[in-house]
Design a protein around this motif. Structure first.
Motif, short mmCIF file in Angstrom:
data_model
loop_
_atom_site.label_atom_id
_atom_site.label_comp_id
_atom_site.label_asym_id
_atom_site.label_seq_id
_atom_site.Cartn_x
_atom_site.Cartn_y
_atom_site.Cartn_z
N VAL A 31 0.36 -1.20 -4.81
CA VAL A 31 -0.23 0.07 -5.24
C VAL A 31 0.82 1.16 -5.10
N LEU A 32 0.96 1.99 -6.12
CA LEU A 32 1.95 3.06 -6.11
C LEU A 32 1.31 4.40 -6.45
N GLY A 33 1.90 5.46 -5.93
CA GLY A 33 1.70 6.80 -6.44
C GLY A 33 3.01 7.18 -7.11
N ILE A 34 3.13 8.44 -7.52
CA ILE A 34 4.38 8.89 -8.13
C ILE A 34 4.61 10.34 -7.74
N GLY A 35 5.84 10.67 -7.36
CA GLY A 35 6.19 12.04 -7.00
C GLY A 35 6.66 12.81 -8.22
N ARG A 36 6.74 14.12 -8.08
CA ARG A 36 7.15 14.94 -9.22
C ARG A 36 8.59 14.70 -9.64
N THR A 37 9.40 14.12 -8.75
CA THR A 37 10.77 13.75 -9.13
C THR A 37 10.80 12.41 -9.84
N HIS B 23 7.96 -4.78 -16.40
CA HIS B 23 7.36 -5.69 -15.42
C HIS B 23 6.21 -6.43 -16.11
N PRO B 24 6.07 -7.75 -15.89
CA PRO B 24 5.08 -8.52 -16.63
C PRO B 24 3.63 -8.14 -16.36
N ARG B 25 3.37 -7.53 -15.18
CA ARG B 25 1.99 -7.15 -14.86
C ARG B 25 1.99 -5.75 -14.23
N ILE B 26 2.18 -4.77 -15.06
CA ILE B 26 2.23 -3.38 -14.61
C ILE B 26 1.15 -2.60 -15.35
N ARG B 27 0.45 -1.72 -14.65
CA ARG B 27 -0.53 -0.82 -15.26
C ARG B 27 -0.45 0.53 -14.58
N PHE B 28 -0.63 1.58 -15.37
CA PHE B 28 -0.84 2.92 -14.82
C PHE B 28 -2.32 3.25 -15.00
N LEU B 29 -2.97 3.72 -13.93
CA LEU B 29 -4.35 4.19 -13.99
C LEU B 29 -4.32 5.68 -13.67
N LEU C 85 -0.01 1.69 -10.65
CA LEU C 85 0.36 3.05 -10.25
C LEU C 85 -0.79 3.99 -10.56
N LEU C 86 -1.10 4.86 -9.61
CA LEU C 86 -2.18 5.83 -9.75
C LEU C 86 -1.60 7.25 -9.83
N ALA C 87 -2.23 8.11 -10.63
CA ALA C 87 -1.78 9.51 -10.70
C ALA C 87 -2.93 10.39 -11.14
N TRP C 88 -3.05 11.56 -10.48
CA TRP C 88 -4.13 12.50 -10.79
C TRP C 88 -3.57 13.92 -10.97
N LEU D 54 0.82 -1.21 0.00
CA LEU D 54 0.00 0.00 0.00
C LEU D 54 0.86 1.26 0.00
N ALA D 55 0.25 2.33 -0.49
CA ALA D 55 0.94 3.63 -0.57
C ALA D 55 0.23 4.65 0.29
N THR D 56 0.90 5.75 0.58
CA THR D 56 0.30 6.85 1.33
C THR D 56 0.30 8.10 0.46
N GLY D 57 -0.06 9.23 1.06
CA GLY D 57 -0.18 10.46 0.29
C GLY D 57 -1.60 10.64 -0.19
N SER D 58 -1.83 11.74 -0.91
CA SER D 58 -3.20 12.06 -1.32
C SER D 58 -3.71 11.16 -2.43
N THR D 59 -2.82 10.63 -3.27
CA THR D 59 -3.25 9.88 -4.44
C THR D 59 -4.12 8.67 -4.10
N PRO D 60 -3.71 7.78 -3.17
CA PRO D 60 -4.53 6.58 -2.93
C PRO D 60 -5.74 6.78 -2.03
N VAL D 61 -5.97 7.99 -1.55
CA VAL D 61 -7.10 8.21 -0.63
C VAL D 61 -8.42 7.78 -1.26
N ARG D 62 -8.59 8.11 -2.54
CA ARG D 62 -9.84 7.74 -3.21
C ARG D 62 -9.97 6.23 -3.34
N LEU D 63 -8.87 5.54 -3.53
CA LEU D 63 -8.91 4.07 -3.54
C LEU D 63 -9.35 3.53 -2.19
N TYR D 64 -8.79 4.08 -1.11
CA TYR D 64 -9.14 3.60 0.22
C TYR D 64 -10.61 3.87 0.54
N ARG D 65 -11.14 4.99 0.06
CA ARG D 65 -12.57 5.26 0.27
C ARG D 65 -13.43 4.22 -0.43
#
Length: 636
Positions: free
Chosen positions: A149-155, A245-251, A214-217, A51-62
């Protein structure tokens, strides 16, 4: 709705699904996780989630919480491992990831406490290595990560794997990049309070997961998403190691997808329908690509850059260039409220009514002057009835040091007055005592937040005075969602809508200026924009709405593409200086580390933003203006 692999994705090295909204993407992933959990439960096996933290996965957790409550999804057989944790923060700290996960997910589902794992940011420096190795062993003992589950930073960081991290890195202590710390500064009430180190799963640990999503908004993530998906893998962009990676997706949502080739330059990856908007984007892109003004583009330029079909359909170049040049020229105006008694056939705004009732909606104090300070002054000088509405107090963005200085000033002033000022003196002394006693774990008290809100109010009034707006034309709504919440964790509701709807009904504007449409959904700007959108939906049947035009402005973090602009307002060196003076009044928002770290302050960023846009129009073949503010017409 997500898109299937197709010709227009040929440049993408990672399967990427684009959704209309972040909520739709989060719901899709939540349904996938639910199916995985139920499948493993049926097999009598646990599900291991990273699991990831930060604002990105909050909607997933809801969404996961909703599935637990409404569809009885059980997490009793789920084992979780979080990506990272700040080093040196106790679990009770308001910004610790342990506390974040408890508040956002774990206390709302039936997961067993013994199945929850996060890196320990409180171990001594000498114990960090063994603690990290133990974390790796726990993941292996659980059977490995079924889904990460991943988010991504601006770096481009995933977890806290900053640029320079290697593909085979494992859980370890890392030093945080300066940009990462700057992005977290508001959460910690100042960059100086952001931890310099964190413990994170390594890139190799992440890549060992059986599946990665990986999630990004928001537009703030658009550039790094495009690089991670389309550029070759390299250690300066850790997220790019996910390629292969054999099973990677960006949403991702539409805003985060905006710089992918299939969105930005679709003609480069397949046949397109040459709509007027796409044609304008293509011609502007070509002019910038070859370094020529629009009117000097040749047939060969089009052909040599994969745009021969555009010439066939819309050409030749001479006529096409003139048409696009005229379209761009018609966006430029010195009359943002419309020029009275003038032919407005080729102007972005109507001549009548005049004067117009103009409402500028600013999510926090300073967004207004940064985004349209020059235009605001022009509207006032041209006689329009302008009101600036600050939707929130902005008190969350005031560092404690600024509040402490204010309490000292208030107390000094009170002591110079007669005994009647005693309550003021008492208030100042009480707030100062609260600030002095406040620990890093504590949130601001109501009194502290009240004082910080007053600081922002004073700055806003001074700023608008510098822009020529009377103080009587300023309003502060102090919407409840902000006063009751924290950054990235807001919960707006009807109590926020009602005062906004009432105010718009009272003012019945002919023009509304707003911002935040393409920002991260958890940002103050985006939360406020959603409220504005809903308020206007409820007001749609009001008579005044039929003649109201809505204009979007942006901050300095999301520069304009000239082809997206519907109204460009140039202003002079003197007007640019006046705008900078307006921004400068927001002293609590000026970075105290700007010069030490080489970063620019807000006024410098805004100046650069407006000058750069003027230079862009100059290179496209238009007049050499000093600076330009830009707007996009929005039709809900």
């Amino acid at each position: 709705m997500n898109e299937s692999l197709s010709e227009n994705q040929q440049r993408e090295r990672i399967p990427t699904e684009i959704y209309a909204t972040a909520d739709l993407a989060a719901r899709s992933l939540a349904d996938h996780i639910a199916a995985l959990i139920r499948s493993r439960d049926a097999e009598g096996r646990p599900t291991v989630l990273g699991l990831a933290t930060g604002s990105t996965p909050v909607r997933l957790y809801r969404q996961l919480i909703r599935l637990h409550r409404e569809e009885h999804l059980s997490f009793k057989n789920v084992i979780t491992f979080n990506l990272d944790e700040y080093y040196g923060l106790s679990r009770s700290h308001s910004e610790s990831y342990w506390r974040f996960m408890q508040e956002q997910l774990f206390t709302h589902i039936d997961i067993r406490s013994g199945n929850i794992h996060l890196p320990d940011g409180t171990v001594s420096r000498g114990e960090v290595f063994s603690s990290c190795r133990k974390y790796e062993e726990q993941i292996v003992a659980a059977g490995g990560l079924d889904l990460q589950v991943l988010g991504i930073g601006r770096t481009g960081h995933i977890g806290f794997n900053e640029p320079g991290s290697t593909r085979d890195s494992r859980t370890r202590l890392v030093t945080l990049d300066q940009l990462t710390r700057r992005d977290a500064a508001r959460d910690f009430l100042g960059e100086a309070n952001v931890p310099r180190h964190a413990i994170t799963m390594g890139v190799g640990t992440i890549l060992s997961a059986k599946e990665i999503v990986l999630l990004a908004w928001g537009t703030g993530k658009a550039e790094v998403i495009a690089r991670a998906v389309e550029d070759p893998a390299n250690d300066s962009l850790p997220a790019s190691f996910l390629q292969g990676h054999p099973r990677i997706r960006f949403l991702i949502d539409e805003s985060a997808a905006s710089l992918l080739t299939r969105r930005l330059h679709p003609w480069l990856v397949g046949p397109v329908e040459w709509t007027p908007s796409l044609t304008r984007h293509a011609v502007v892109w070509l002019a910038q690509k070859v370094g020529k003004p629009v009117l000097k583009l040749l047939d060969e330029d089009y052909s040599e850059h994969g745009m021969a079909d555009l010439l066939t359909e819309k050409g030749p170049a001479y006529g096409l260039n003139i048409r696009i040049f005229n379209e761009l020229q018609h966006t430029i105006t010195g009359w943002p409220g419309g020029k009275p008694d003038a032919d407005d056939a080729h102007r972005p705004e109507r001549a009548s009514p005049f004067p117009k009732r103009v409402v500028v909606l600013s999510p926090e104090p300073s967004h207004d002057v940064i985004g349209l300070g020059g235009t605001l002054r022009r509207l006032v000088e041209q006689g329009h009835d302008v009101s600036v509405i600050y939707l929130t107090s902005g008190n969350l963005a005031v560092p404690d040091e600024e509040a402490a200085m204010a309490t000292d000033l208030v107390a000094d002033v009170a002591r110079t007055l007669d005994a009647a000022s005693a309550p003021v003196d008492t208030f100042a002394v009480n707030v100062r005592m609260q600030l002095d006693r406040k620990t890093a774990v504590e949130s601001d008290s109501l009194q502290v937040r009240k004082l910080k809100g007053l600081i922002r109010r004073g700055e806003a009034r001074a700023s608008m005075f510098a822009c020529g707006l009377p103080v009587s034309r300023i309003r502060f709504l102090d919407l409840p969602f902000y006063e009751a919440g924290r950054y990235r964790q807001f919960s707006p509701g009807n109590a926020d809508l009602t005062p906004l709807i009432n105010l718009l009904r009272e003012l019945t504007p002919n023009q509304i200026f707003a911002t935040g449409r393409q920002d991260d959904p958890s940002a103050v700007t985006a939360v406020c924009f959603e409220l504005i959108q809903e308020a206007l939906r409820q007001l749609a049947s009001d008579d005044w709405m039929a003649s109201c035009r809505l204009w979007l402005y942006r901050g300095v973090d999301t520069p304009w593409n000239a082809a997206d602009i519907d109204m460009a307002v140039p202003f002079s060196p003197r007007e640019l200086t006046q705008k900078i003076q307006g921004i400068y009044q927001h002293k609590s928002q000026r970075s105290q580390t700007a010069f030490k770290s080489g970063h620019h302050e807000l006024w410098q960023q805004a100046e650069h933003h407006n000058r750069t846009l003027a230079e862009t129009f100059d290179r496209l073949g238009f007049a050499n203006y000093e600076a330009i503010e830009a707007f996009q017409r929005w039709i809900p």
